[in-house]
Design an enzyme around this catalytic site. Structure first.
Site, PDB file in Angstrom:
ATOM      1  N   SER B  64       4.483 -31.623 -27.817  1.00  0.00           N
ATOM      2  CA  SER B  64       4.020 -30.248 -27.602  1.00  0.00           C
ATOM      3  C   SER B  64       3.425 -29.601 -28.845  1.00  0.00           C
ATOM      4  CB  SER B  64       5.159 -29.387 -27.052  1.00  0.00           C
ATOM      5  OG  SER B  64       6.116 -29.161 -28.058  1.00  0.00           O
ATOM      6  N   LYS B 101       8.271 -24.335 -31.759  1.00  0.00           N
ATOM      7  CA  LYS B 101       6.975 -23.853 -31.266  1.00  0.00           C
ATOM      8  C   LYS B 101       6.405 -22.870 -32.284  1.00  0.00           C
ATOM      9  CE  LYS B 101       7.417 -25.778 -27.117  1.00  0.00           C
ATOM     10  NZ  LYS B 101       8.183 -26.901 -27.628  1.00  0.00           N
TER      11      LYS B 101
END
Lengths: 420, 142
Positions: B64, B101
């Site tokens: 990701s 993230k």
């Protein structure tokens, strides 16, 4: 005079939680070596009735049924987390005394003029929490004994900020009134019974007694405690770690041992580990004791306890000398026909490495070579034991029965916490 | 079997990371003119870790964050003492799990993956997000 005691909240359980966010607000218990008894628990586990030292097998069924989490002890991890916390504290207050794996005294004397101590305590608490994930309690008081009382008060009154300042007389008196004398630092169970029978039930009762009478009837140590309860400062914050006077390496076995062939290499491991600790402390010893014990839990079987002390010719820190003394101690106390549950090696009578006493029969150069030899071995074994003496057990320090250990999150490259 | 001589064990503790570094090359057969110029070895810890007590290593899983140079199995250096800001790469706990993230504070706060195949994560009411620390470097092994 002012100092602070920083105390990590249910330290081992808090460590386990740092890398397991799913365990937030969940009950956690941590077990002793060999998963014998509960040595730490979170407050959620306390609410389920878990108490200090309770044998695991007694509470296991009901605890697990209520979805409690359980861990075997992971000292490599706890030690690293402790070092981080202590490191941060030393950054704030240079005069810091690391008192145990989860407690430290900070000297607040010089800070008094510059800071509001309560705010300063809150700041330390929030920083330690953010930087390491470990929650701490901070008790600010005129001396060590009262700072311990302050920590107890934080627990008892469930103070949300976890910081308490016990500096004014009225507050101190109030706290002492609410502290049972058994909770006073240095008062054990036996002394507690003694004091109770003399009509002393609370810390305040104890503080009211004339210290000189305490000295006559009890001890100098208790006199010092009484003086501190009255607000005097008897114990200073000691930033220089005092030298150890004794080193003990002992373990209970996960599997009981009945033959000498298995037992001896394990006792030798304890001896080698003790010698390593001795050199680490820059000390030499001239007395080695060995003990072995059968299990005291098993009341039906005949018990045997052996203890033997060997005097060395002169002070030494050489593993080989300590191993040979260990052998001399172990052989006469070992009796076959028993199953042993615990053993240990104790080093005593210390003198500094710098003071050399040469024996008439020993070559001076030899001694120098030997100390170099041990240094090399320590160097090679610094991170992980790679070099063993032939008489040691190379498989494990001691047979352990641990099945629920968490990863070495902070000390092993291969066990790092995972993020998605 | 061939054995290479690596060197002798120093009496001092060896530094954790040892990369010898010279300012000048060494000429054999001649007393080394570089000897005066030997500098202390590069210590990666010193350059990558500012606050040791607050720094933890974690291992990234999945794709990701490939756009930020974080590949699967990369080791991330996380400093819990650095306050994250808009666009910082962070490690956070979300629903009892660690995630890595990019933190976006505007127009609406969210955790933004750095891979078009992954959608941004918005924090719903009742969801608990806690920022653990700021990622300061990633180590990808090839």
């Amino acid at each position: 005079m002012t100092l602070a005691l920083v105390d990590c909240e249910s330290f081992y359980a808090s460590c386990e939680r740092v890398f397991r966010p799913d365990l937030k607000n969940k009950p956690i218990v941590v077990l002793s070596n060999n998963d014998g008894c509960v040595i730490a628990f979170s407050k959620e586990a306390k609410r389920m009735g878990i108490s200090m030292g309770v044998p695991w097998f007694k509470v296991k069924k009901s605890y697990l049924k209520q979805k409690g989490q359980v861990f075997s002890s992971n000292f490599a991890f706890y030690g690293d987390m402790s070092a981080r916390v202590m490191n941060i504290l030393e950054g704030f207050v240079p005069k810091t005394e690391v008192y145990s794996i989860d407690e430290a005294f900070l000297d607040f004397d010089t800070l008094k003029q510059h800071y509001d101590l309560y705010d300063f305590g809150c700041h330390i608490r929030s920083l330690v929490k953010q930087w390491t994930g470990i929650p701490v309690r901070i008790g600010i008081a005129p001396n060590k004994t009262l700072s311990k009382i302050a920590i107890n008060e934080i627990k008892r009154r469930n103070i949300p900020t976890s910081v308490l300042q016990l500096l004014d007389d009225k507050e101190i008196k109030n706290a002492l009134k609410n502290t049972p004398v058994q909770k006073v630092w240095g008062v054990g169970r036996k002394l507690n019974d003694h004091l109770n029978s003399a009509g002393i039930y609370t810390a305040l009762d104890l503080a009211k007694i004339n210290p000189q009478n305490i000295r006559k009837k009890f001890s100098v140590v208790l006199e010092r405690t009484v003086r501190e309860l009255r607000g005097e400062k008897c114990l200073t914050v000691d930033d220089i770690t005092s030298f150890k006077k004794q080193i003990i390496v002992s373990r209970s076995f996960g599997k009981k041992i009945s033959n000498l062939k298995t037992l001896q290499p394990i006792v030798n491991n304890f001896a080698a580990r003790a010698a390593e600790k001795l050199r680490n402390e820059k000390q030499k010893c001239s007395q080695v004791s060995v003990f072995i014990k059968t299990s005291s839990f098993n009341k039906n079987k005949v018990q045997h306890t052996g203890f033997r002390t060997i005097e060395l010719f002169g002070p030494t820190d050489d593993t080989r000398d300590i191993l040979s003394a260990t052998k001399k101690g172990l052989l006469p106390i070992f009796k076959s026909g028993y199953t042993y549950a615990k053993a240990g090696v104790i080093l005593n009578k210390f003198s500094s490495q710098k003071i050399k006493q040469y024996s008439l029969f020993e070559d001076f150069n030899n001694l120098k070579e030997n100390s170099k030899f041990m240094k090399y071995i320590d160097c090679m074994n610094a991170y992980e034991t790679q070099i063993y003496f032939a008489s040691q057990n190379t498989k494990e320090l001691s047979p352990m029965k641990q099945s629920m250990t968490s990863p070495k999150y902070t000390t092993s490259w291969y066990e790092l916490p995972k993020v998605n | 079997m061939k054995v290479d001589y690596i060197g002798k064990i120093s009496e001092e503790n060896l530094p954790a990371i040892f990369v010898p570094y010279f300012l000048e090359s060494v000429h054999a057969g001649f007393p080394s003119p570089a000897s005066d110029y030997i500098e202390s070895p590069i210590d990666l810890n010193k350059h990558l870790i500012k606050n040791g007590a607050a720094t933890f290593l974690v291992r990234a899983q999945g794709q990701s964050m490939v756009g930020s140079g974080i590949t699967d199995q990369a080791v991330l250096i996380v400093d819990r003492s650095i306050k994250p800001s808009h666009n910082s790469i962070v490690v956070a706990t979300l629903d009892g799990e660690f995630v890595c993230k990019r933190l976006k504070l505007k127009p609406k706060m969210c955790l933004m993956p750095d891979n078009p195949d992954y959608p941004p994560i918005f924090i719903n009411n009742g969801q608990e997000l806690e920022i653990v620390g700021t990622v300061t470097a990633a180590i990808n092994k090839f």
